[in-house]
Design a protein around this motif. Structure first.
Motif, PDB file in Angstrom:
ATOM      1  N   UNK A  42       0.821  -1.222   0.000  1.00  0.00           N
ATOM      2  CA  UNK A  42       0.000   0.000   0.000  1.00  0.00           C
ATOM      3  C   UNK A  42       0.849   1.263   0.000  1.00  0.00           C
ATOM      4  N   UNK A  43       2.078   1.178   0.572  1.00  0.00           N
ATOM      5  CA  UNK A  43       2.964   2.345   0.565  1.00  0.00           C
ATOM      6  C   UNK A  43       3.435   2.666  -0.855  1.00  0.00           C
ATOM      7  N   UNK A  44       3.830   1.631  -1.614  1.00  0.00           N
ATOM      8  CA  UNK A  44       4.258   1.854  -2.990  1.00  0.00           C
ATOM      9  C   UNK A  44       3.106   2.367  -3.860  1.00  0.00           C
ATOM     10  N   UNK A  45       1.933   1.801  -3.663  1.00  0.00           N
ATOM     11  CA  UNK A  45       0.771   2.232  -4.444  1.00  0.00           C
ATOM     12  C   UNK A  45       0.425   3.679  -4.110  1.00  0.00           C
ATOM     13  N   UNK A  46       0.464   4.035  -2.848  1.00  0.00           N
ATOM     14  CA  UNK A  46       0.208   5.415  -2.439  1.00  0.00           C
ATOM     15  C   UNK A  46       1.249   6.356  -3.019  1.00  0.00           C
ATOM     16  N   UNK A  47       2.508   5.955  -2.989  1.00  0.00           N
ATOM     17  CA  UNK A  47       3.598   6.794  -3.489  1.00  0.00           C
ATOM     18  C   UNK A  47       3.411   7.117  -4.966  1.00  0.00           C
ATOM     19  N   UNK A  48       2.895   6.178  -5.733  1.00  0.00           N
ATOM     20  CA  UNK A  48       2.770   6.363  -7.180  1.00  0.00           C
ATOM     21  C   UNK A  48       1.420   6.909  -7.625  1.00  0.00           C
ATOM     22  N   UNK A 154      14.333   5.284  -4.418  1.00  0.00           N
ATOM     23  CA  UNK A 154      13.559   6.455  -4.827  1.00  0.00           C
ATOM     24  C   UNK A 154      12.741   6.996  -3.662  1.00  0.00           C
ATOM     25  N   UNK A 155      12.102   6.106  -2.901  1.00  0.00           N
ATOM     26  CA  UNK A 155      11.274   6.531  -1.778  1.00  0.00           C
ATOM     27  C   UNK A 155      12.109   6.986  -0.585  1.00  0.00           C
ATOM     28  N   UNK A 156      13.349   6.513  -0.497  1.00  0.00           N
ATOM     29  CA  UNK A 156      14.181   6.848   0.672  1.00  0.00           C
ATOM     30  C   UNK A 156      14.495   8.332   0.739  1.00  0.00           C
ATOM     31  N   UNK A 157      14.672   8.980  -0.405  1.00  0.00           N
ATOM     32  CA  UNK A 157      15.001  10.407  -0.451  1.00  0.00           C
ATOM     33  C   UNK A 157      13.725  11.183  -0.715  1.00  0.00           C
ATOM     34  N   UNK A 158      13.337  12.018   0.225  1.00  0.00           N
ATOM     35  CA  UNK A 158      12.027  12.657   0.164  1.00  0.00           C
ATOM     36  C   UNK A 158      12.091  14.035  -0.486  1.00  0.00           C
ATOM     37  N   UNK A 159      11.003  14.364  -1.158  1.00  0.00           N
ATOM     38  CA  UNK A 159      10.864  15.673  -1.789  1.00  0.00           C
ATOM     39  C   UNK A 159      10.533  16.725  -0.742  1.00  0.00           C
ATOM     40  N   UNK A 160      10.532  17.991  -1.158  1.00  0.00           N
ATOM     41  CA  UNK A 160      10.178  19.079  -0.238  1.00  0.00           C
ATOM     42  C   UNK A 160       8.754  18.912   0.280  1.00  0.00           C
ATOM     43  N   UNK A 161       7.852  18.466  -0.570  1.00  0.00           N
ATOM     44  CA  UNK A 161       6.461  18.255  -0.132  1.00  0.00           C
ATOM     45  C   UNK A 161       6.392  17.144   0.907  1.00  0.00           C
ATOM     46  N   UNK A 162       7.125  16.069   0.674  1.00  0.00           N
ATOM     47  CA  UNK A 162       7.133  14.969   1.635  1.00  0.00           C
ATOM     48  C   UNK A 162       7.752  15.402   2.962  1.00  0.00           C
ATOM     49  N   UNK A 243       5.747   6.515  20.096  1.00  0.00           N
ATOM     50  CA  UNK A 243       4.595   6.738  19.223  1.00  0.00           C
ATOM     51  C   UNK A 243       5.001   7.531  17.999  1.00  0.00           C
ATOM     52  N   UNK A 244       4.121   7.534  17.042  1.00  0.00           N
ATOM     53  CA  UNK A 244       4.225   8.451  15.911  1.00  0.00           C
ATOM     54  C   UNK A 244       2.828   8.846  15.484  1.00  0.00           C
ATOM     55  N   UNK A 245       2.664  10.114  15.197  1.00  0.00           N
ATOM     56  CA  UNK A 245       1.469  10.572  14.502  1.00  0.00           C
ATOM     57  C   UNK A 245       1.616  10.210  13.030  1.00  0.00           C
ATOM     58  N   UNK A 246       0.594  10.529  12.248  1.00  0.00           N
ATOM     59  CA  UNK A 246       0.648  10.298  10.810  1.00  0.00           C
ATOM     60  C   UNK A 246      -0.029  11.462  10.110  1.00  0.00           C
ATOM     61  N   UNK A 247       0.655  12.059   9.144  1.00  0.00           N
ATOM     62  CA  UNK A 247       0.102  13.139   8.328  1.00  0.00           C
ATOM     63  C   UNK A 247       0.290  12.755   6.870  1.00  0.00           C
ATOM     64  N   UNK A 248      -0.815  12.614   6.165  1.00  0.00           N
ATOM     65  CA  UNK A 248      -0.770  12.146   4.775  1.00  0.00           C
ATOM     66  C   UNK A 248       0.063  10.874   4.671  1.00  0.00           C
ATOM     67  N   UNK A 249      -0.083  10.015   5.681  1.00  0.00           N
ATOM     68  CA  UNK A 249       0.571   8.706   5.762  1.00  0.00           C
ATOM     69  C   UNK A 249       2.070   8.769   6.054  1.00  0.00           C
ATOM     70  N   UNK A 250       2.617   9.954   6.272  1.00  0.00           N
ATOM     71  CA  UNK A 250       4.021  10.080   6.665  1.00  0.00           C
ATOM     72  C   UNK A 250       4.106  10.079   8.184  1.00  0.00           C
ATOM     73  N   UNK A 322       6.416   6.994   4.497  1.00  0.00           N
ATOM     74  CA  UNK A 322       5.060   6.511   4.277  1.00  0.00           C
ATOM     75  C   UNK A 322       4.867   5.203   5.031  1.00  0.00           C
ATOM     76  N   UNK A 323       3.746   5.082   5.717  1.00  0.00           N
ATOM     77  CA  UNK A 323       3.442   3.834   6.406  1.00  0.00           C
ATOM     78  C   UNK A 323       1.946   3.626   6.525  1.00  0.00           C
ATOM     79  N   UNK A 324       1.499   2.416   6.246  1.00  0.00           N
ATOM     80  CA  UNK A 324       0.115   2.002   6.462  1.00  0.00           C
ATOM     81  C   UNK A 324       0.110   0.897   7.504  1.00  0.00           C
ATOM     82  N   UNK A 325      -0.955   0.794   8.310  1.00  0.00           N
ATOM     83  CA  UNK A 325      -1.007  -0.303   9.269  1.00  0.00           C
ATOM     84  C   UNK A 325      -0.730  -1.638   8.556  1.00  0.00           C
ATOM     85  N   UNK A 326       0.107  -2.511   9.162  1.00  0.00           N
ATOM     86  CA  UNK A 326       0.528  -2.496  10.561  1.00  0.00           C
ATOM     87  C   UNK A 326       1.951  -1.992  10.790  1.00  0.00           C
TER      88      UNK A 326
END
Length: 390
Positions: A42-48, A154-162, A243-250, A322-326
């Protein structure tokens, strides 16, 4: 099996970001001679694509051919969600009781020749071996390879938006952990703390996190993925909160160890060592360094120069985003900062830096760190010195 194929719509700013990510992946595909990539994380699908829902517990697959439109394969009941969130993707569905493998094989047959090279995301937690085997059985001439590492760098290095999402998340993580610590006193139930932590995270604008808060006494500190129960806290008890919060799955995780009343003998020494380790790891986390060098710097700080092989901890941090449960690490595989690790540190990476010591007593402190051109910045900022609740 039915198909829904709306017209492409990638003109928004988000769509442009997805287009750039897809373009980069296709460059990697061409370099490796791949005709198509099938992703189920789900993380890869969300990323793309930006697909953000919880329906991935039912089989969900994104088919990305070397050229042309992307296709999502999902349960039929997800049709309204796919239409609303990713109208520019083709959509192929299967009904309950129907074979997901048949749907995937049909899509693959339409985008790839019989002997084409196709990468499957088989290391994903959401790609059942039975379905993967059934796909291969239906398409016996295709050449199969693994897709699991294709997007990792590719996902390891985050953009300014991320990075902005991670920063916003860190603010909420600080609020939530400060709320939880503020509730700790004799007679308070651990579940009451958990409930207030969740309320704070959600009220502040967070989504459900990929992993629940971990709230437990230090007597069971080594039970690393155990959280709250029905017990109440008592005077003289140490408490671990992560703990961690989550914002837009980050995500932006952090942890603190606090004491209700007097801290036990050795706690001050352990807290100082843990903080020294965190600072050493932060200072070593700079562009061009290797993960093994960061681990060695942490280990020297907490173990007074002993060999990394003598350290009881298997890592002192790991990539997050990016992270989705679990999971808040983006899947089952964890890219950790480990002994002799050879992953190059780059600006734009975000790590959960964790300094966990066991002597003279157990004590943990951790924060989310962003790697910048100038070094590492700790994004979570809850006070790090030894805390006792009076």
């Amino acid at each position: 099996m039915t198909a829904y194929a709306p017209s492409p719509a990638e003109s928004s700013a988000d769509g442009c970001a997805y287009s750039q990510r897809i373009r980069a992946l296709r460059q990697r595909m061409r370099a490796e001679g791949l005709t198509a990539v099938a992703l189920t994380s789900p993380e890869n699908i969300y990323y793309l694509t930006g697909l953000d829902h919880l329906g991935y517990f039912g089989f969900t697959l994104l088919m990305l051919p070397e050229s042309g439109p992307l296709t999502l394969v999902t349960r039929d009941m997800e049709r309204p969600t796919i239409r609303a969130q990713t109208p520019w993707c083709h959509h192929v569905t299967f009904g309950d009781g129907e074979s997901p493998a048949a749907a995937v094989a049909t899509v693959l047959g339409n985008v790839a020749d019989g002997d084409a090279a196709v990468a499957l995301d088989e290391e994903s937690m959401f790609f059942p071996p039975a379905i993967a085997d059934a796909i291969r059985t239906r398409l016996p001439r295709m050449r199969w390879t693994s897709a699991s590492a294709l997007l990792a760098a590719q996902r390891a290095v985050k953009s300014a938006v991320e990075i902005d999402c991670v920063r916003r998340c860190a603010v909420i993580s600080d609020l939530a952990i400060s709320t939880g610590i503020g509730m700790l006193r004799p007679g308070v139930a651990a579940r009451e703390v958990a409930a207030e932590v969740y309320r704070t995270m959600i009220a502040a604008g967070g989504q459900p996190p990929g992993f629940p808060p971990l709230i437990r006494p230090t007597t069971v500190l080594d039970q690393e993925h155990v959280s709250w129960n029905d017990d109440t806290f008592s005077a003289g008890q140490g408490v671990f909160v992560e703990l961690s919060a989550s914002v837009h799955r980050y995500h932006a995780p952090q942890s603190r160890t606090v004491y209700i009343g007097e801290a036990p003998a050795g706690a001050n020494e352990a807290a100082e060592a843990a903080l020294a380790g965190l600072v050493a790891a932060r200072d070593a986390l700079e562009p061009g360094a290797r993960t093994g060098q960061v681990y060695a710097a942490w280990q020297r700080a907490v173990s007074d120069g002993a060999s990394p092989d003598e350290s009881p901890r298997h890592h002192c941090g790991y990539l997050v985003g990016i992270g989705f449960p679990p999971s808040w690490v983006g899947g089952g595989e964890v890219l950790g900062i480990r002994p002799r690790g050879d992953v190059a540190i780059q600006p734009g990476m975000t790590f959960h830096l964790m300094s966990w010591v066991t002597r003279p007593v157990g004590h943990v402190i951790s924060d989310t760190a962003l790697v910048t051109e100038a070094g590492a910045e700790l994004l979570t900022t809850t006070p790090r010195e030894l805390t006792t609740i009076r």
